[in-house]
Design a protein around this motif. Sequence first.
Motif, PDB file in Angstrom:
ATOM      1  N   ILE A   1       3.267  -7.246  22.081  1.00 24.12           N
ATOM      2  CA  ILE A   1       4.511  -7.534  22.796  1.00 24.12           C
ATOM      3  C   ILE A   1       4.927  -6.337  23.646  1.00 24.12           C
ATOM      4  CG2 ILE A   1       6.993  -7.957  22.483  1.00 24.12           C
ATOM      5  CD1 ILE A   1       6.144  -9.687  19.994  1.00 24.12           C
ATOM      6  N   VAL A   2       4.854  -5.134  23.069  1.00 28.05           N
ATOM      7  CA  VAL A   2       5.231  -3.929  23.814  1.00 28.05           C
ATOM      8  C   VAL A   2       4.321  -3.750  25.028  1.00 28.05           C
ATOM      9  CG1 VAL A   2       5.288  -1.398  23.682  1.00 28.05           C
ATOM     10  CG2 VAL A   2       6.311  -2.768  21.855  1.00 28.05           C
ATOM     11  N   LEU A   3       3.021  -3.916  24.834  1.00 27.83           N
ATOM     12  CA  LEU A   3       2.092  -3.783  25.967  1.00 27.83           C
ATOM     13  C   LEU A   3       2.315  -4.866  27.018  1.00 27.83           C
ATOM     14  CD1 LEU A   3      -1.228  -2.701  24.248  1.00 27.83           C
ATOM     15  CD2 LEU A   3       0.134  -1.375  25.852  1.00 27.83           C
ATOM     16  N   ALA A   4       2.594  -6.077  26.575  1.00 23.11           N
ATOM     17  CA  ALA A   4       2.869  -7.161  27.522  1.00 23.11           C
ATOM     18  C   ALA A   4       4.115  -6.843  28.349  1.00 23.11           C
ATOM     19  CB  ALA A   4       3.034  -8.484  26.780  1.00 23.11           C
ATOM     20  N   LEU A   5       5.139  -6.323  27.698  1.00 23.03           N
ATOM     21  CA  LEU A   5       6.351  -5.935  28.430  1.00 23.03           C
ATOM     22  C   LEU A   5       6.056  -4.810  29.413  1.00 23.03           C
ATOM     23  CD1 LEU A   5       8.998  -6.075  25.565  1.00 23.03           C
ATOM     24  CD2 LEU A   5       8.856  -7.581  27.570  1.00 23.03           C
ATOM     25  N   PHE A   6       5.272  -3.827  28.979  1.00 28.72           N
ATOM     26  CA  PHE A   6       4.918  -2.726  29.873  1.00 28.72           C
ATOM     27  C   PHE A   6       4.156  -3.236  31.093  1.00 28.72           C
ATOM     28  CE2 PHE A   6       1.706   0.161  31.467  1.00 28.72           C
ATOM     29  CZ  PHE A   6       2.499   1.183  31.944  1.00 28.72           C
ATOM     30  N   TYR A   7       3.090  -4.001  30.851  1.00 33.78           N
ATOM     31  CA  TYR A   7       2.285  -4.475  31.976  1.00 33.78           C
ATOM     32  C   TYR A   7       3.062  -5.430  32.869  1.00 33.78           C
ATOM     33  CZ  TYR A   7      -1.991  -2.147  30.632  1.00 33.78           C
ATOM     34  OH  TYR A   7      -2.924  -1.180  30.350  1.00 33.78           O
TER      35      TYR A   7
ATOM     36  N   ARG B   1      -0.195  -8.590   6.051  1.00 34.50           N
ATOM     37  CA  ARG B   1       0.976  -9.115   6.774  1.00 34.50           C
ATOM     38  C   ARG B   1       1.609  -8.011   7.620  1.00 34.50           C
ATOM     39  NH1 ARG B   1       3.682 -12.753   9.030  1.00 34.50           N
ATOM     40  NH2 ARG B   1       5.865 -13.069   8.554  1.00 34.50           N
ATOM     41  N   ARG B   2       1.722  -6.821   7.052  1.00 33.87           N
ATOM     42  CA  ARG B   2       2.286  -5.692   7.807  1.00 33.87           C
ATOM     43  C   ARG B   2       1.402  -5.326   8.992  1.00 33.87           C
ATOM     44  NH1 ARG B   2       4.079  -2.037   2.687  1.00 33.87           N
ATOM     45  NH2 ARG B   2       5.949  -3.231   2.171  1.00 33.87           N
ATOM     46  N   ALA B   3       0.113  -5.324   8.792  1.00 33.65           N
ATOM     47  CA  ALA B   3      -0.817  -5.019   9.887  1.00 33.65           C
ATOM     48  C   ALA B   3      -0.703  -6.068  10.983  1.00 33.65           C
ATOM     49  CB  ALA B   3      -2.244  -4.938   9.356  1.00 33.65           C
ATOM     50  N   GLU B   4      -0.573  -7.326  10.596  1.00 31.98           N
ATOM     51  CA  GLU B   4      -0.427  -8.409  11.576  1.00 31.98           C
ATOM     52  C   GLU B   4       0.866  -8.247  12.380  1.00 31.98           C
ATOM     53  OE1 GLU B   4      -1.158 -11.624  13.884  1.00 31.98           O
ATOM     54  OE2 GLU B   4      -2.565 -10.691  12.496  1.00 31.98           O
ATOM     55  N   ILE B   5       1.942  -7.900  11.703  1.00 35.43           N
ATOM     56  CA  ILE B   5       3.221  -7.689  12.391  1.00 35.43           C
ATOM     57  C   ILE B   5       3.121  -6.497  13.342  1.00 35.43           C
ATOM     58  CG2 ILE B   5       5.630  -6.969  12.038  1.00 35.43           C
ATOM     59  CD1 ILE B   5       5.561  -8.705   9.447  1.00 35.43           C
ATOM     60  N   ALA B   6       2.501  -5.419  12.883  1.00 32.40           N
ATOM     61  CA  ALA B   6       2.342  -4.233  13.732  1.00 32.40           C
ATOM     62  C   ALA B   6       1.492  -4.546  14.967  1.00 32.40           C
ATOM     63  CB  ALA B   6       1.720  -3.091  12.935  1.00 32.40           C
ATOM     64  N   LEU B   7       0.403  -5.274  14.769  1.00 36.35           N
ATOM     65  CA  LEU B   7      -0.474  -5.628  15.879  1.00 36.35           C
ATOM     66  C   LEU B   7       0.237  -6.539  16.872  1.00 36.35           C
ATOM     67  CD1 LEU B   7      -3.347  -5.194  16.949  1.00 36.35           C
ATOM     68  CD2 LEU B   7      -4.026  -7.225  15.668  1.00 36.35           C
TER      69      LEU B   7
END
Length: 149
Positions: free
Chosen positions: A35-41, A24-30
């Motif tokens: 989301i961060v990359l989508a915002l950047f791009y 679950r933690r890995a899924e949240i991190a991924l």
Amino acid sequence: MSETTATGTTASMEGRDRGRVRGRRAEIALRSLQIVLALFYGIASALPKLIAHPSAVESFDTIGWGSGAMYLIGALELAGAVALLVPVLSSVAAVALSALMVGAFIVQLTSFDGENAATPLILMVPLILIAWARRHRTAELARLLPRRA
């Protein structure tokens, strides 16, 4: 004997619970990374190209590609950013954005004497991670596409 079985069962259940929490933690991190990359791009990379910000115009003039290529690449980056957020498209989007980053790396080397050439390579690392971790989504996408007779 039943005590050992009960203890063994309890231990294995605790192990499964820890595995679920880690998963679950890995899924949240991924998902957060996506989301961060989508915002950047979407905001930092595509938007300046799509609104013809002077810095983007100057860069594309230096390359010699003009405004058409600038708008096209901006649109591709925006589409990739949106697709990173769509679960069934996330792996394909990460691969496509990685391909754009290979092109950006080559352009940085050839047109800008290597200035900022590491940036596209750095951005490829999380994209490749997303593409690999979400590779099962590509199979889902293939199942959604219509079959031709």
